[in-house]
Write a protein that holds these residues in place. Structure first.
Motif, PDB file in Angstrom:
ATOM      1  N   GLU A 147     -21.113  -3.334   4.723  1.00 57.56           N
ATOM      2  CA  GLU A 147     -19.783  -3.735   5.196  1.00 57.56           C
ATOM      3  C   GLU A 147     -19.100  -4.649   4.189  1.00 57.56           C
ATOM      4  O   GLU A 147     -17.889  -4.554   3.958  1.00 57.56           O
ATOM      5  N   ARG A 148     -19.870  -5.532   3.574  1.00 52.64           N
ATOM      6  CA  ARG A 148     -19.295  -6.419   2.560  1.00 52.64           C
ATOM      7  C   ARG A 148     -18.801  -5.617   1.349  1.00 52.64           C
ATOM      8  O   ARG A 148     -17.717  -5.896   0.803  1.00 52.64           O
ATOM      9  N   ARG A 189     -17.907  -2.392   1.381  1.00 49.43           N
ATOM     10  CA  ARG A 189     -16.759  -1.585   1.813  1.00 49.43           C
ATOM     11  C   ARG A 189     -15.491  -2.415   1.819  1.00 49.43           C
ATOM     12  O   ARG A 189     -14.434  -1.996   1.321  1.00 49.43           O
ATOM     13  N   SER A 190     -15.603  -3.639   2.352  1.00 52.01           N
ATOM     14  CA  SER A 190     -14.440  -4.518   2.432  1.00 52.01           C
ATOM     15  C   SER A 190     -13.959  -4.942   1.042  1.00 52.01           C
ATOM     16  O   SER A 190     -12.755  -5.016   0.788  1.00 52.01           O
ATOM     17  N   GLU A 235     -12.058  -2.053  -0.469  1.00 52.33           N
ATOM     18  CA  GLU A 235     -10.788  -1.840   0.244  1.00 52.33           C
ATOM     19  C   GLU A 235      -9.749  -2.870  -0.195  1.00 52.33           C
ATOM     20  O   GLU A 235      -8.565  -2.556  -0.329  1.00 52.33           O
ATOM     21  N   GLN A 236     -10.187  -4.100  -0.431  1.00 54.28           N
ATOM     22  CA  GLN A 236      -9.263  -5.167  -0.796  1.00 54.28           C
ATOM     23  C   GLN A 236      -9.100  -5.318  -2.311  1.00 54.28           C
ATOM     24  O   GLN A 236      -8.324  -6.162  -2.768  1.00 54.28           O
ATOM     25  N   THR A 281     -11.087   3.511  -1.544  1.00 56.61           N
ATOM     26  CA  THR A 281     -12.010   3.075  -0.491  1.00 56.61           C
ATOM     27  C   THR A 281     -13.341   3.781  -0.710  1.00 56.61           C
ATOM     28  O   THR A 281     -13.444   4.726  -1.491  1.00 56.61           O
ATOM     29  N   ASN A 334     -13.912   5.503   4.578  1.00 61.30           N
ATOM     30  CA  ASN A 334     -13.697   4.050   4.569  1.00 61.30           C
ATOM     31  C   ASN A 334     -14.454   3.384   5.705  1.00 61.30           C
ATOM     32  O   ASN A 334     -13.921   2.534   6.433  1.00 61.30           O
TER      33      ASN A 334
END
Length: 336
Positions: free
Chosen positions: A277-278, A280-281, A284-285, A294, A329
């Motif tokens: 999750e870290r 992926r985030s 994304e950012q 993504t 994503n």
């Protein structure tokens, strides 16, 4: 033990040990032949003291051949070169005992150390040995002979130390390029496969591993719309962003074209999902210069005694495709 540590015990080291073992075997065989010749000649000439030295070296060389053939290549090579070094330490003292200078043996010592030690320690040992032999030479020969020996030996040390440094740097470069992907600077697929083998080996003592398989979403569309040069840049930037977000002992591999892999060894259960999750985030950012990027991540966990490592990897792959089908994503965790 971190997986990054075990990656150092790879095919590169195996190749180095094999080459050193072959050199040791050839040298030991040559020493046997030379010592038989010298021992025979000295015996016929009545030079009992030097004949005794030749027979002693012959015995050590013959034993080294047996050790080289019966032990592992790493151990056998180390024992051989250490044995020759021990002989070279004893020879000057033996020459002093029989009142005969043996300084010519000293020139073998610097090249021998290149096979036994790293450049720094080998330089210290070369200098110390040169001082030791010079001192013994001074007890047997006029000062001018000590100067001549010291000059010649010093030049030999300079050349051998320079060669050892060049060899070490060349080995580092070759190793890096054999282990890493040229585009992304991640560890490559060959290294990933070696890590899998070591993970499955019971002697390394690993108890579990969480696999993360990561794929850049819509990468074909990025290539089609922006060109392959932009696609290569995206792969490089994604790899750099992933690397910044990883913990120190979690190696990042380029698993395929736009696919990456991470191994979390002996981590707490759920650590893989949190890391996914870290990552992926972070992507994304991230700023990819006007291109929307993504990733999708598949996660699975392997434990000792609960199936093969390859099966857990297959589950991560299936989880990754489930994340793709579910809209991208996102992350998907394989069931136990």
């Amino acid at each position: 033990m971190a997986l990054n540590t075990t990656l150092r015990q790879d095919s590169f080291i195996t190749l180095r040990d094999t080459i050193r073992w072959r050199v040791a075997l050839v040298l030991a065989s040559l020493i046997v032949v030379v010592m038989i010749t010298l021992g025979t000649i000295n015996t016929k000439l009545g030079l009992t003291d030097t004949a005794r030295l030749a027979w002693a070296v012959l015995a050590v060389a013959s034993a080294s051949v047996i050790v080289l053939l019966l032990t592992s290549r790493r151990l056998g090579g180390t024992i051989f070169f250490a044995s020759i070094a021990a002989i070279l330490l004893i020879v000057p003292i033996y020459g002093l005992e029989i009142d005969r200078n043996m300084q010519h043996w000293a020139y073998i010592f610097p090249p021998l150390l290149v096979f036994l030690l790293r450049p720094g320690p080998s330089l210290v040992a070369m200098v110390a040995y040169g001082i030791y032999v010079s001192w013994i030479t001074a007890l047997l020969l006029p000062p001018i002979e000590v100067v001549r020996f010291s000059s010649g030996y010093g030049l030999t040390v300079c050349f051998m130390y320079t060669y050892a440094l060049l060899q070490e740097q060349a080995a580092k470069m070759l190793r890096y390029h054999s282990d890493h992907d040229a585009l992304s600077n991640c560890l490559n697929r060959r290294t990933f496969n070696e890590a899998l083998d070591r993970l499955a080996s019971t002697r390394n003592g690993f108890q579990s591993c969480e696999f993360l398989l990561i794929d850049i979403d819509h990468f074909k569309a990025i290539n089609d719309q922006n060109g392959h040069l932009v696609g290569d840049r995206i792969i490089t930037q994604v790899a750099a962003e992933l690397g910044r977000s990883l913990v120190a002992d979690a190696p990042l591999f380029r698993y395929g074209g736009e696919e990456f892999a991470v191994m979390l060894v002996d981590a707490d259960e759920g650590a893989g999902e949190a890391l996914a999750e870290r990552l992926r985030s972070a992507i994304e950012q991230g700023d990819f210069q006007g291109v929307k990027v993504t990733i999708s991540v598949g996660v699975s966990r392997w434990r000792v005694g609960r199936g093969k490592v390859e099966s857990a990897l297959q589950k991560a792959d299936e989880a990754l495709y489930a994340a793709k089908r579910a809209g991208r994503n996102r992350i998907e965790v394989a069931s136990a």
